[in-house]
Design an enzyme around this catalytic site. Structure first.
Site, short mmCIF file in Angstrom:
data_model
loop_
_atom_site.label_atom_id
_atom_site.label_comp_id
_atom_site.label_asym_id
_atom_site.label_seq_id
_atom_site.Cartn_x
_atom_site.Cartn_y
_atom_site.Cartn_z
N ALA A 75 -2.49 -6.48 0.17
CA ALA A 75 -2.92 -7.89 0.31
C ALA A 75 -2.66 -8.16 1.96
O ALA A 75 -3.56 -9.01 2.26
CB ALA A 75 -1.99 -8.79 -0.47
N ASN A 121 -8.01 4.16 8.46
CA ASN A 121 -7.61 3.22 9.20
C ASN A 121 -7.62 3.11 10.40
O ASN A 121 -7.40 2.28 11.30
CB ASN A 121 -6.03 2.87 8.64
CG ASN A 121 -5.11 4.07 8.75
OD1 ASN A 121 -5.56 5.19 8.06
ND2 ASN A 121 -4.15 4.05 9.50
N GLN A 138 -7.70 -0.17 3.46
CA GLN A 138 -8.67 -0.58 4.24
C GLN A 138 -9.92 -1.12 3.97
O GLN A 138 -10.44 -1.92 4.57
CB GLN A 138 -8.82 0.20 5.60
CG GLN A 138 -7.48 0.64 6.49
CD GLN A 138 -7.26 -0.55 7.36
OE1 GLN A 138 -7.78 -1.43 7.59
NE2 GLN A 138 -5.93 -0.49 7.72
N GLY A 149 0.80 -1.52 -0.01
CA GLY A 149 -0.04 -0.09 -0.22
C GLY A 149 0.89 1.52 0.06
O GLY A 149 0.63 2.17 -0.72
N CYS A 169 1.75 2.22 12.76
CA CYS A 169 2.95 2.80 12.57
C CYS A 169 3.21 3.99 13.56
O CYS A 169 4.35 4.22 13.91
CB CYS A 169 2.81 3.62 11.23
SG CYS A 169 2.12 2.70 10.03
C1 LIG Z 1 -1.74 -0.19 5.80
C2 LIG Z 1 -2.16 0.84 5.07
C3 LIG Z 1 -1.23 1.40 4.31
C4 LIG Z 1 0.15 0.90 3.96
O1 LIG Z 1 -0.03 -0.52 3.30
P1 LIG Z 1 1.37 -1.34 3.35
O2 LIG Z 1 1.00 -2.48 2.53
O3 LIG Z 1 1.33 -1.72 4.83
O4 LIG Z 1 2.47 -0.55 2.66
C5 LIG Z 1 -1.68 2.43 3.40
N1 LIG Z 1 -2.85 2.96 3.54
C6 LIG Z 1 -3.73 2.39 4.69
C7 LIG Z 1 -5.15 3.25 4.93
C8 LIG Z 1 -3.39 1.50 5.43
O5 LIG Z 1 -4.31 0.82 6.46
#
Ligand SMILES: *Cc1c(COP(=O)(O)O)cnc(C)c1O
Length: 396
Positions: free
Chosen positions: A199, A150, A178, A71, A323
């Protein structure tokens, strides 16, 4: 002790069936998807098969799905890629409650001469489509507003924002990490030009994601090299990851209705019972929220200790996003929806998954009031008044 996992927005367990589909691609089917021989073709077919499964959930063409490392890369790509491709402006519009993958990319672009408008959000975290319209300027190249938050689970009015973006001919990206496989994500209905997914947030493997890019969108690649992903994202394909991503998407689409019905019922039971605790409240919108998200605040409490106490009792939850939970800075999302510094510190995010049971939720509901009471008893903040003079110490 039995352990209960309630932190699915941080990451989710890999589904056993998904893992079984991935397994051969770690061993006998190890080919490089670019190779011409049978090993290569086997890998190539697996990648294309997965792309189709993901496209089905998005209701787009498979050729509009581009694999990334997750993501974070998808978000970075959408913003930087459009910034590099569009020479007719340097203005971007976003919300202040985006994931850091979007916000920190915006800050980076600001350092490089771009202007960013951070839209206001209301107490539920909603962006107002009219505010988006007002913020659009002649030099606006991109709007980026997440599909579902999120931390607090609020689902943004993406369709309306997308309609405005279309009318004004401004590209619209949405972070759907999400929402994908949790609520419908038909990119045509959502009116998005770009959509980020990952994923590991829905029972797939970590380190694999994708950016949906509508055909014809002007965007530059971030990674140059061997010309994979039709020149848009170089690097040998993570074949096992992509296979798992596809399998998780197929399963997610099939189970979406049933899973979300079950989670909404567990979530609402959890919310009802938790709000009986004195000086507690729910963050995010009560209805327009992710089926698996419950987010609370408890006055006079420190979220980090709450997480540790719950962990001792076998319950894995979070204070906010994974994070930021290692720092003592309160969540930017909670501050932006209007909570005070000290209120934002007493937060608890519980995010359910398809494997959670009624019994597990009953256990949480039984344990939580006692933990809150205990923490309040030892709290150094004896009153609201003292609490308001509390300041967090910064930590790296
Ligand atoms: C977890 C998350 C990301 C980051 O995705 P990763 O695959 O962990 O890099 C980005 N945006 C949202 C809203 C998330 O919840």
């Amino acid at each position: 002790m039995k352990r209960i996992y309630l932190d699915h927005s941080a990451t989710s367990p890999l589904d056993k069936e998904v893992f079984e589909q991935m397994r051969p691609y770690f061993s006998s089917k190890f080919g490089n998807a670019s190779s011409l021989h049978s090993f290569g073709r086997e890998a190539y077919e697996a990648v294309e098969n997965a792309r189709e499964k993901i496209a089905k959930v998005l209701n787009c063409k498979p050729t509009e799905v581009f694999f990334t490392s997750g993501g974070t890369e998808a978000d970075n790509w959408a913003l930087k890629g459009v910034a590099l491709a569009k020479k007719d402006g340097r203005h971007i519009i976003t919300s202040p409650i985006e994931h850091h993958a979007v916000l920190h990319t915006c800050q980076y672009l600001e350092k490089n001469g771009y202007r960013v408008t951070y839209l206001p959000v209301d107490k539920y975290g909603f962006v107002k489509p009219a505010d988006v319209e007002d913020a659009i300027r002649k030099d606006t190249i991109l709007i980026s507003v997440m599909h579902a938050n999120n931390e607090i689970g609020t689902i943004e009015p993406i369709e309306e924002i997308g309609r405005i973006a279309k009318e004004k001919e401004v590209y619209f990206h949405s972070d759907g990490v999400q929402s994908f496989c949790k609520i419908p994500t038909d990119v045509n209905k959502l009116n998005v030009d770009m959509f980020s997914i990952s994923a590991h947030k829905f029972y797939g493997p970590k380190g694999i994601g994708a950016l949906y890019i509508q055909e014809g969108t002007k965007i530059e690649p971030l990674l140059h090299g061997g010309g994979h992903e039709r020149g848009m994202r170089s690097g040998t394909e993570n074949v096992p990851g992509i296979v798992g991503f596809g399998a998780a998407s197929e399963l997610g689409l099939k189970r979406m209705g049933k899973d979300s019905e079950k989670m909404i019922s567990l979530r609402d039971r959890l919310i009802r019972e938790t709000l009986k605790i004195k000086d507690s409240w729910l963050n995010g919108h009560p209805v327009k929220r992710l089926p698996n998200n419950a987010h609370f605040c408890f006055g006079l409490i420190e979220g980090e200790s709450l997480i540790l106490y719950l962990d001792e009792r076998g319950i894995a939850a979070s204070t906010g996003s994974a994070c930021s939970s290692k720092s003592l800075e309160p969540s930017h999302v909670l501050l932006r929806i209007g909570l005070k510094h000290e209120e934002a510190h007493g937060s608890l995010r519980i995010t359910l998954g398809r494997e959670n049971t009624k019994e597990e939720i009953e256990y949480v509901v039984k344990v939580l009031p006692g933990v809150v009471k205990k923490l309040r008893a030892i709290s150094p903040f004896k009153s609201r008044k003292e609490l308001s003079s509390f300041k967090s110490t910064e930590e790296d």
